[in-house]
Structure formats: C-alpha cells, structure tokens
Design a protein around this motif. Structure first.
Motif, short mmCIF file in Angstrom:
data_model
loop_
_atom_site.label_atom_id
_atom_site.label_comp_id
_atom_site.label_asym_id
_atom_site.label_seq_id
_atom_site.Cartn_x
_atom_site.Cartn_y
_atom_site.Cartn_z
N LEU A 56 0.85 -1.18 0.00
CA LEU A 56 0.00 0.00 0.00
C LEU A 56 0.89 1.24 0.00
CD1 LEU A 56 -3.02 1.08 0.47
CD2 LEU A 56 -2.33 1.29 2.87
N ALA A 57 0.51 2.24 -0.79
CA ALA A 57 1.21 3.52 -0.79
C ALA A 57 0.18 4.64 -0.93
CB ALA A 57 2.23 3.61 -1.92
N LEU A 103 4.98 -2.43 -2.28
CA LEU A 103 5.14 -1.45 -3.36
C LEU A 103 5.56 -0.13 -2.76
CD1 LEU A 103 2.61 0.74 -3.45
CD2 LEU A 103 1.42 -1.12 -4.55
N ALA A 104 6.09 0.72 -3.62
CA ALA A 104 6.49 2.07 -3.25
C ALA A 104 6.15 3.00 -4.40
CB ALA A 104 7.98 2.13 -2.93
N VAL A 113 6.65 -2.13 -7.81
CA VAL A 113 5.99 -3.29 -7.20
C VAL A 113 7.04 -4.37 -6.96
CG1 VAL A 113 4.23 -5.07 -7.46
CG2 VAL A 113 3.81 -2.76 -8.34
N ALA A 114 7.12 -4.83 -5.71
CA ALA A 114 8.14 -5.81 -5.32
C ALA A 114 7.57 -7.22 -5.43
CB ALA A 114 8.60 -5.54 -3.90
N LEU A 156 12.06 -0.70 -0.01
CA LEU A 156 12.29 0.74 0.10
C LEU A 156 12.95 1.21 -1.19
CD1 LEU A 156 13.70 0.89 3.73
CD2 LEU A 156 11.52 1.88 2.99
N VAL A 157 12.69 2.44 -1.58
CA VAL A 157 13.39 3.06 -2.70
C VAL A 157 14.04 4.33 -2.17
CG1 VAL A 157 13.23 3.99 -5.03
CG2 VAL A 157 11.74 2.11 -4.36
N THR A 158 15.36 4.39 -2.24
CA THR A 158 16.09 5.52 -1.67
C THR A 158 15.86 6.79 -2.50
OG1 THR A 158 18.10 5.01 -2.91
CG2 THR A 158 17.83 3.94 -0.77
N GLY A 159 16.32 7.91 -1.97
CA GLY A 159 16.11 9.18 -2.65
C GLY A 159 16.75 9.26 -4.01
#
Length: 365
Positions: A56-57, A103-104, A113-114, A156-159
């Motif tokens: 969820l995002a 997901l992110a 989506v992971a 997680l997806v970093t900056g």
C-alpha cells in the motif's frame, strides 16, 4: 501471507506441553517506544478483488495497492484507489507475477511493485515491476541474490532511486540492493549491503513472540528523512538525516509505534503530510464479510534518535537457508533490568528456529 500455518500451532502446542519457559535477555535503551495510540479507520476497501493487500502507498488523491500472490487473474493488477478506498482504475501486468509483496511510489509518481515473495526459498530470481508515469504497463526487472534464495516482503526506494529489499527472517533481516543498474527484461545481481536487527516488543499480534520480529513491509516518508519497517505487531521508524537509508537501518535507533492486534498486518505507508502511518491487513481468511480497512496511527514527535553501535554480524545466509536459521536477536526492553525470566537460552533459540521453520504461508496456487 495468508494465515498461520498449522505447523506453528503444533509447534506452540508442543512447546507448551514440554513446559519450556523462555528466558528473556533485556538490553536497556534499545529503542524509543511511543505510547500506544488507538488507530483511526480511514476507509474500508469494498472491492472484492482486494482481500489480500500486501502493498500500500498513499498518493495525493488516494492510494495504490497490490494483492499478495493469487490464482485469480482479476486480482493480479495494480489498483489505484481514491481517498474513500474506491477503485478508480487498474493496470495489468504484462505477464504473471510470482508473489507481489510490497510497493512504493516515488516522488515522480513511479510505482515500484516488489515481486519478491518466496515461501519455499525456490526462486532463481526475484523481480521489480516499474510503472512510470504515463506508461500503460509496468516493465519487469529481474534480480538474483548472491547467497541463495530468500523470502522477502518489504521494499524501500532511496532518494536516488535505488531499490532496497529487506528480507523476512528471524534474527537479522538482510538488506539487498542491485549491484548494477536495473535493465528491463534482464537479470542483474543483488549485493548484500547490510542487516537490521529490530528491538523486541511485547505488542499483541496473532503470531505471538516470533510475529514481532519478521519484517512484513516498509515505506519511506514524503520528506525522505525517515523510513519505517513493520512487523505483524509494530512499526519501527528510523531517521535518515543525510539520505543514507542503509546506515540508518544498520546503526540507527528506531522509534516504535505499536500496531496491536491487526489481523494480518503486512502493509505500511506514510500519509502524504508525513504525520501518520497508514496500515492495512489481509482479510482473505477472516470471517465472512470482513473487508480490509486502512488504519491511521499518529507518529511520535520525537527528535532524531542517537545512533547505536551496530549489532554483531549474523551467521551468513547461504543457498537453501530457511527462516529462523540466523541467530535470534537479543530480546531488548526499555527497562534497566539486565535479565528476567527463567529457563535455558539454548532452548529459547531452538524454539525460535522451530517456529521460524513452521512460518509458511498457504496460498491458492
């Protein structure tokens, strides 16, 4: 995850019958715990296709969600919801995903989506599906672990746009990131870039002691200065003051937000203003008529936590290693007491391993 495996029930019954009493070793100051605050219901997901929400995002106008792996084609989609949890539209995958678990959504609107679930530790590759703004379907990016298969449910997806997978296992959760840039349609290697050991807790949850230590979801804050990992019982928020997510997870001291008694909590996201955590549980195995409800928890207004000394490295995880094989983390409390309880530490660790081996999810394949 669908429901508690019967093997866990048998394992718990065996432990109770044996009279084993688990010793708890307490390390003071391991984390900053927030007072338990009652969750507020945001909205109820009425669409029957969404009863195994694993990712969820929050977005500016609602939410994006994905289901856990499902045999039903209608549920294997990316769902876009409005602020009242009504489905506005869906995007289909161009081929069948294996086990979508998180997901992110990054600042530019890209949906990640992971597809990283692997209950049986049998996948040669895991994958990320990347849906760019304006695209009609997501692109597939395959990856392979350097040390054998792992089950994972958190992304997680970093900056700077680097994806980071957090494995689901007892003891220390592994952190893995692509060693080279992702390429659509190609397989790239992952590198183990660290590990994270969560503080222990006593928060009530359907899976008891071991349900408090398995990472089932992750999210980054809109300001990019915080990230959160969740278990079935709690959320652990880490400060990321310099953008280094890996350093924050491996050496930071989290603030703990209890998420008590969620039926099967696997998803977490920040509200768009960054003031709240939003969660949702799978409901496929709940009583008839039960629908997923997005819950909102206030975040503690705490200053940046001081870093702690990195935990000792866990035993390496090799091919075919099953959950719980890594050494169990020290159980930590905020109390200043050095140790409590009675029993044998070795038996406690063995119990964790036994229960970890039994923690499998039944799926409709």
């Amino acid at each position: 995850m669908r429901e508690l495996d019967p093997g866990i029930r048998r394992g718990c019954a065996a432990l109770l019958a044996s009279g084993v009493v688990v010793t708890l070793v307490v390390i003071p100051g391991a984390a900053t715990a927030a007072p338990t605050a009652a969750a507020t219901a945001v909205c109820r997901v009425a669409d029957e296709r969404l009863d195994e929400i694993s990712g969820l995002a929050a977005t500016d106008d609602g939410f994006v969600a994905v289901n856990d792996g499902s045999d039903e084609e209608s549920r294997r989609q990316i769902f876009f919801l409005d602020a009242d949890c009504a489905v506005l539209r869906t995007v289909r995958f161009p081929s069948r995903p294996r086990d979508t678990e998180d997901l992110a959504v990054t600042a530019d609107g890209t949906v990640w989506v992971a597809d990283i679930g692997d209950n049986d530790r049998a996948r040669d590759t895991v994958a990320l599906w990347v849906l760019r703004p304006g695209s009609r379907r997501p692109a597939l990016h395959r990856m392979t672990y350097p040390d054998g298969p792992h089950d994972a449910e958190a992304l997680l997806v970093t900056g700077d746009g680097r994806p980071l997978i957090v494995t689901k296992q007892g003891g220390a959760a592994g952190l893995y990131a692509p060693a080279t840039p992702l390429r659509a349609g190609a397989t790239v290697p992952l590198s183990r870039v660290g590990e994270v050991r969560l503080p222990d807790s006593t928060t009530r949850n359907p899976y008891g002691f071991f349900g408090r230590g398995l990472v089932t979801g992750a999210a980054g804050a809109p300001d990019r200065r915080r990230v959160v990992l969740r278990t079935y019982a709690d959320a652990f928020e880490y400060d990321v003051p310099d953008g280094d997510v890996i350093a924050a997870l491996t050496s930071g001291r989290p603030r703990v937000v209890p998420l008590p008694d969620e039926p099967q909590g696997e998803s977490v996201t920040y509200s768009r203003d960054g003031r709240f955590l939003l969660t949702v549980s799978e409901t496929a195995d709940q009583p008839p008529g039960t629908r997923p409800t997005i819950l909102r928890y206030p975040l503690p207004s705490a200053p940046a936590a001081a870093p702690t000394r990195p935990a000792p490295a866990a035993t390496s995880v090799g091919p075919g290693t099953r959950p719980g094989a890594a050494p169990a983390p020290a159980n930590r409390r905020q109390s200043g007491t050095a140790a409590v309880g009675v029993g044998v530490v070795g038996l406690a660790v063995a119990a964790l391993v036994l229960l970890g081996l039994a923690l499998k999810r039944r799926r409709r394949r």
